[in-house]
Design a protein around this motif. Structure first.
Motif, PDB file in Angstrom:
ATOM      1  N   ASP A 145       0.823  -1.211   0.000  1.00 28.88           N
ATOM      2  CA  ASP A 145       0.000   0.000   0.000  1.00 28.88           C
ATOM      3  C   ASP A 145       0.857   1.261   0.000  1.00 28.88           C
ATOM      4  N   THR A 146       0.269   2.380   0.294  1.00 28.98           N
ATOM      5  CA  THR A 146       0.968   3.664   0.272  1.00 28.98           C
ATOM      6  C   THR A 146       2.251   3.637   1.101  1.00 28.98           C
ATOM      7  N   LEU A 147       2.181   2.885   2.223  1.00 34.79           N
ATOM      8  CA  LEU A 147       3.330   2.875   3.122  1.00 34.79           C
ATOM      9  C   LEU A 147       4.464   2.002   2.633  1.00 34.79           C
TER      10      LEU A 147
ATOM     11  N   TYR B 101      -3.212  -7.739   0.620  1.00 36.24           N
ATOM     12  CA  TYR B 101      -3.956  -6.852  -0.276  1.00 36.24           C
ATOM     13  C   TYR B 101      -3.026  -5.871  -0.949  1.00 36.24           C
ATOM     14  N   ILE B 102      -3.540  -5.266  -2.019  1.00 34.84           N
ATOM     15  CA  ILE B 102      -2.749  -4.299  -2.759  1.00 34.84           C
ATOM     16  C   ILE B 102      -3.614  -3.076  -3.043  1.00 34.84           C
ATOM     17  N   SER B 103      -3.039  -1.900  -2.859  1.00 38.78           N
ATOM     18  CA  SER B 103      -3.797  -0.682  -3.177  1.00 38.78           C
ATOM     19  C   SER B 103      -3.192  -0.057  -4.428  1.00 38.78           C
ATOM     20  N   SER B 104      -3.702   1.087  -4.838  1.00 33.47           N
ATOM     21  CA  SER B 104      -3.246   1.677  -6.102  1.00 33.47           C
ATOM     22  C   SER B 104      -1.766   2.056  -6.054  1.00 33.47           C
ATOM     23  N   ALA B 105      -1.255   2.350  -4.830  1.00 33.06           N
ATOM     24  CA  ALA B 105       0.173   2.667  -4.713  1.00 33.06           C
ATOM     25  C   ALA B 105       1.005   1.441  -5.104  1.00 33.06           C
TER      26      ALA B 105
ATOM     27  N   LEU C 204      -0.041  -0.938  -7.145  1.00 33.77           N
ATOM     28  CA  LEU C 204      -0.205  -1.133  -8.591  1.00 33.77           C
ATOM     29  C   LEU C 204       0.782  -0.267  -9.358  1.00 33.77           C
ATOM     30  N   ARG C 205       1.010   0.931  -8.829  1.00 40.97           N
ATOM     31  CA  ARG C 205       1.923   1.868  -9.485  1.00 40.97           C
ATOM     32  C   ARG C 205       3.319   1.244  -9.587  1.00 40.97           C
TER      33      ARG C 205
ATOM     34  N   LEU D  62       3.339  -1.473 -12.182  1.00 38.27           N
ATOM     35  CA  LEU D  62       3.315  -0.924 -13.521  1.00 38.27           C
ATOM     36  C   LEU D  62       4.696  -0.407 -13.941  1.00 38.27           C
TER      37      LEU D  62
ATOM     38  N   VAL E  11      -8.623  -6.974  -7.235  1.00 40.66           N
ATOM     39  CA  VAL E  11      -8.108  -5.642  -7.549  1.00 40.66           C
ATOM     40  C   VAL E  11      -7.545  -5.613  -8.971  1.00 40.66           C
TER      41      VAL E  11
ATOM     42  N   ILE F  61     -10.588  -5.527 -11.301  1.00 40.70           N
ATOM     43  CA  ILE F  61     -11.302  -4.248 -11.277  1.00 40.70           C
ATOM     44  C   ILE F  61     -10.563  -3.183 -12.078  1.00 40.70           C
ATOM     45  N   THR F  62      -9.239  -3.176 -11.959  1.00 39.13           N
ATOM     46  CA  THR F  62      -8.456  -2.099 -12.561  1.00 39.13           C
ATOM     47  C   THR F  62      -7.971  -2.421 -13.969  1.00 39.13           C
TER      48      THR F  62
ATOM     49  N   PHE G 217      -5.760  -4.567 -14.610  1.00 42.08           N
ATOM     50  CA  PHE G 217      -4.363  -5.017 -14.566  1.00 42.08           C
ATOM     51  C   PHE G 217      -4.217  -6.480 -14.971  1.00 42.08           C
TER      52      PHE G 217
END
Lengths: 99, 689
Positions: free
Chosen positions: A21-23, A51-55, A57-58, A61, A86, A89-90, A92
């Protein structure tokens, strides 16, 4: 976040755990950077990623872009259902190689 | 032999002529029948819709006269409110001399109706014998673009009258609900049918059940509207790929098309022709043809012109539509309320009765709910049910004490109830924050409560008189309390009096037995048990059930931190722990954690808010979690953010906006509100049962 690394020729398998995640995502990007030299196939073992958040995914990518630029591949292995959702949904799932 | 030739030639010519005459005759006859049928269809349709509107207006008018008592001066604000209350566009009170003494339209105050030719016709209501008078929809003096219909009801003794006006455009919704339902089953000849669509969008509100197809729009049926609507012009078109004759009628924002497939009308001509061509004796053919025509016509008359049965079926369909369209039927009804869940269903019987249920909030924490049963059947019962339901809703919103409220409802419904109808009703108000219920039982069968420990009790508090039977009747309320885990179950006697083929009743014992093991919401399980018991026997009465589950106040955990990156671990650890305390499945846990990460990181980076508050609510009974994030930064609604293109390849894909997209797609419901200086974003997820 990185629990183990296993290199077999030009294939590198990196096992991860915890949350992406972001952290944690910026740290992962920094940690992966020096490992990619000479690697044609990078496998990220997601078996222990809750879990994975958009951070996160970045990071995937940007890593994927680096691998493609160097003529290599990125594979995400053993993603749990919450992580797969996730990816679906995105969109990916369409650009990542899942195994 | 030579001498025969002219005879054969003559016979051949005669025969050919006969064929031609038969063809011509048959064709004309088919057209005549077809035109008749279409004329009838449009006429019958207009009758039905006008009948329904008249009934509705008449009902409103009669009640107004009773309510007002005599023509009296009222302020225009009062009249406006009154008009809004009964959903009409105009109300005028006119005295015996034709002067408008009160009106919802200030411009008409004091005007004499005798000065207006169209309105002057209503003066017939002052002759002391005429009670009602109505005019069709027409462009009004008030606004030439709006077609309005007026109906007047005389005060007793012709002492002036009340005139109500309704705009055609306001019929649109009612019309869509009623007509769509009716047209699905409405026959036209043997194979004909109706199509009805919204004029603006072209969306079909009816799709004949005998022509199962995928059409959603009028254009998909093959119908091409003419330049100018003309209900008397027959159009020949291909509908669902079949050559058909059509008539178009435009009313109340809808286009109705009566469709008669050509084959039905030309089939008889073609058979006749085959017979003649087959060489049967000419006169016999003609004879049988005329006989056929006569019997066909009388069959025609029998089935379409004097079809009392069909008329009744339509009335029934309309009554059923009125009855069902008025009930709230979207469940879960209050997904935002974690303290309770309400569920209800009504299954109508063959003969329409007057069952109904309703529920609505009277203020922020009080939910009113009821189950009722109107005596009688058919259209009158359905109309009375509408009146009862509307009255209960409007009174309950202004009078908070249920006993006082029911006393007032009874007075209003008893007033001018010449139909001798009555309603049994069980009305309760739940304080959602405590589970306390105050209820009034007006002659209804007592409900049941299943306690959290499985024990079942009857709620046999004071039972008052049925509603609408006698003005002045007083009602008493009873206090009761639902604890977390309790469920209240209301029903009408159609449930306990459901019969099996041996005419035994389902009864209270079976109901208790079913409730003891029923799963939430109870209604489905009870209906299944009744069906099993009934073993296919048709039921005479409606069956209505309502279940109210009380879960108690939700568990709430809340934490506020500085809006800074280094506080994020504390926030995420707090949510993690709070979720674990609710025995949250990993899939939901992951969703909530991702939502927190996405929204909180946005707040920290972009909002400029000094701090951030996270709240987790959990309803055990519902297995629902709600995560709310509050910040006091710049007003920003993330939900209006445009979703990124997720179909681009890895190389060309920019990152951004993905987090919001994920939140939107992962949770069951997400909503944003700007509350004062705060952004409030709530995300709800429920475990699938």
């Amino acid at each position: 976040m990185i629990t183990s690394k296993k290199q077999d020729g030009s294939t590198l398998t990196v096992s991860l755990d915890g949350r992406l995640d972001t952290l944690t995502a910026p740290q992962l990007e920094t940690d992966l950077e020096p490992l990619l030299g000479g690697i044609e196939s990078l496998v990220l073992d997601f078996g222990n990623i809750a879990y994975i958040s958009s951070a996160g995914l970045r990071v995937l990518l940007s890593t994927q872009k680096k691998m493609i630029a160097a003529g290599g591949t990125l594979t995400i292995a053993n993603a749990v259902p919450a992580v797969r959702e996730v990816f679906d949904i995105t969109g990916f799932s369409d650009i990542l190689t899942l195994a | 032999m030579k001498g025969w030739k002219p005879i054969i030639a003559t016979a051949a010519v005669l025969y050919a002529a006969l064929l031609a005459v038969t063809w011509e005759f048959g064709t004309r006859e088919a057209f005549r029948k077809m035109e008749n049928m279409l004329d009838y269809a449009v006429l019958d349709y207009k009758d039905t819709i006008n009948g329904a509107i008249d009934t509705m207006l008449l009902y409103a008018g009669e009640r107004l006269v009773l309510r007002l008592g005599e023509p009296q001066c009222r302020s225009s604000s009062y009249m406006k409110e009154l008009a809004a209350d009964i959903c009409m566009d105009e109300i005028n009170i006119v005295d015996k001399a034709g002067r408008i003494v009160a009106t919802s339209d200030e411009r008409l105050a004091g005007v004499s109706v005798l000065d207006r030719p169209a309105s002057a016709a209503f003066m017939v209501l002052t002759n002391g014998t005429t009670r009602t008078f109505s005019q069709p929809f027409r462009a009004g003096a008030h606004n030439p673009d709006v077609r309005r219909k007026y109906l007047g009801v005389a005060f007793p003794g012709g002492n002036g009258y009340v005139q109500i006006g309704l705009d055609e455009r306001h019929l649109s919704t009612m019309y869509a609900v009623m007509m769509g339902f009716i047209f699905d089953e409405w026959l036209l000849g043997e194979t004909g049918f109706f199509l009805c669509a919204d004029l603006e969008t072209g969306r079909l509100i009816s799709n004949p059940s005998r022509h199962r197809n995928e059409a959603r729009l009028m254009s998909e049926t093959g119908f091409v509207p003419p330049q100018k609507p003309d209900e008397r012009r027959t159009l020949c078109q291909r509908i669902f790929g079949e050559k058909s004759f059509c008539r178009e009628y435009v009313f109340a924002g809808h286009r109705l098309v009566a469709v008669l497939p050509a084959r039905e009308y030309f089939g008889s001509r073609n058979i006749l022709l085959a017979i003649v061509a087959g060489g049967l004796f000419v006169i016999l053919s003609l004879f049988s043809y005329f006989i056929g025509r006569i019997t066909a016509d009388s069959e025609h008359m029998k089935s379409f012109y004097s079809a009392e049965e069909e008329r009744q079926a339509k009335d029934l369909a309309m009554a059923r539509t009125i009855q069902t369209s008025a009930l709230p039927d979207v469940f879960p009804a209050y997904p935002d309320h974690f303290e309770f869940d309400i569920f209800a269903r009504m299954d109508t019987a063959r003969e329409v009765g007057g069952d109904f249920y309703d529920f609505f909030f009277v203020d922020a924490t009080h939910l009113a709910f009821l189950v009722a049963d109107v005596s009688g059947k058919g259209v009158p019962a359905a109309m009375f049910m509408m009146a009862a339901k509307t009255t209960i809703r409007s009174v309950a919103r202004t009078v908070s004490d249920p006993a006082e409220m029911m006393t007032l409802v009874n007075d209003r419904l008893s007033d001018g109830n010449d139909a001798e109808m009555f309603v049994t009703a069980w009305f309760g108000v739940l304080d959602v924050s405590s589970g306390a219920i105050v209820y009034v039982n007006a002659g209804h069968n007592p409900p049941l409560v299943r306690r959290a420990n499985g024990a079942i009790e009857w709620l046999k508090g004071t039972r008052g008189l049925v509603l609408a039977a006698m003005p002045g009747a007083k009602y008493k309320s009873v206090d009761f309390k639902l604890e977390a885990g309790d469920t209240l179950f209301l029903y009408t006697d159609g449930v306990t009096e459901a019969t099996n083929p041996k005419l035994e009743l389902f009864g209270e014992a079976r109901l208790l037995e079913t409730l003891a093991k029923a799963k939430r919401p109870f209604c489905g399980d009870v209906r299944a048990a009744v069906d099993m018991f009934a073993a296919g026997a048709e039921q005479a009465d409606d069956m209505t059930m309502l279940s109210l589950e009380y879960f108690g106040p939700p568990m709430v955990r809340e934490k506020t931190v500085r809006a800074a990156m280094d506080e994020m671990p504390a926030l995420s650890a707090f949510l993690d722990e709070a979720l674990a305390a609710t025995d949250c499945p990993p899939a939901i846990s992951a969703k909530m954690m991702v939502c927190l990460d996405e929204i909180a990181s946005n707040v920290v980076k972009f909002s400029g808010s000094p701090d951030i508050t996270m709240r987790l609510e959990y309803a055990k009974g519902l297995r629902s979690w709600r995560l709310t994030i509050v910040d006091s930064g710049t007003a920003w609604n993330p939900l209006t953010h445009v979703d990124p293109d997720i179909t681009l390849s890895a190389e060309e894909r920019p990152i951004g906006g993905l987090g919001i997209l994920m939140v939107k797609k992962m949770v069951d419901d997400v909503r944003y509100t700007r509350d004062g200086d705060s952004n409030v974003l709530s995300m709800r997820v429920s475990a699938k049962s």
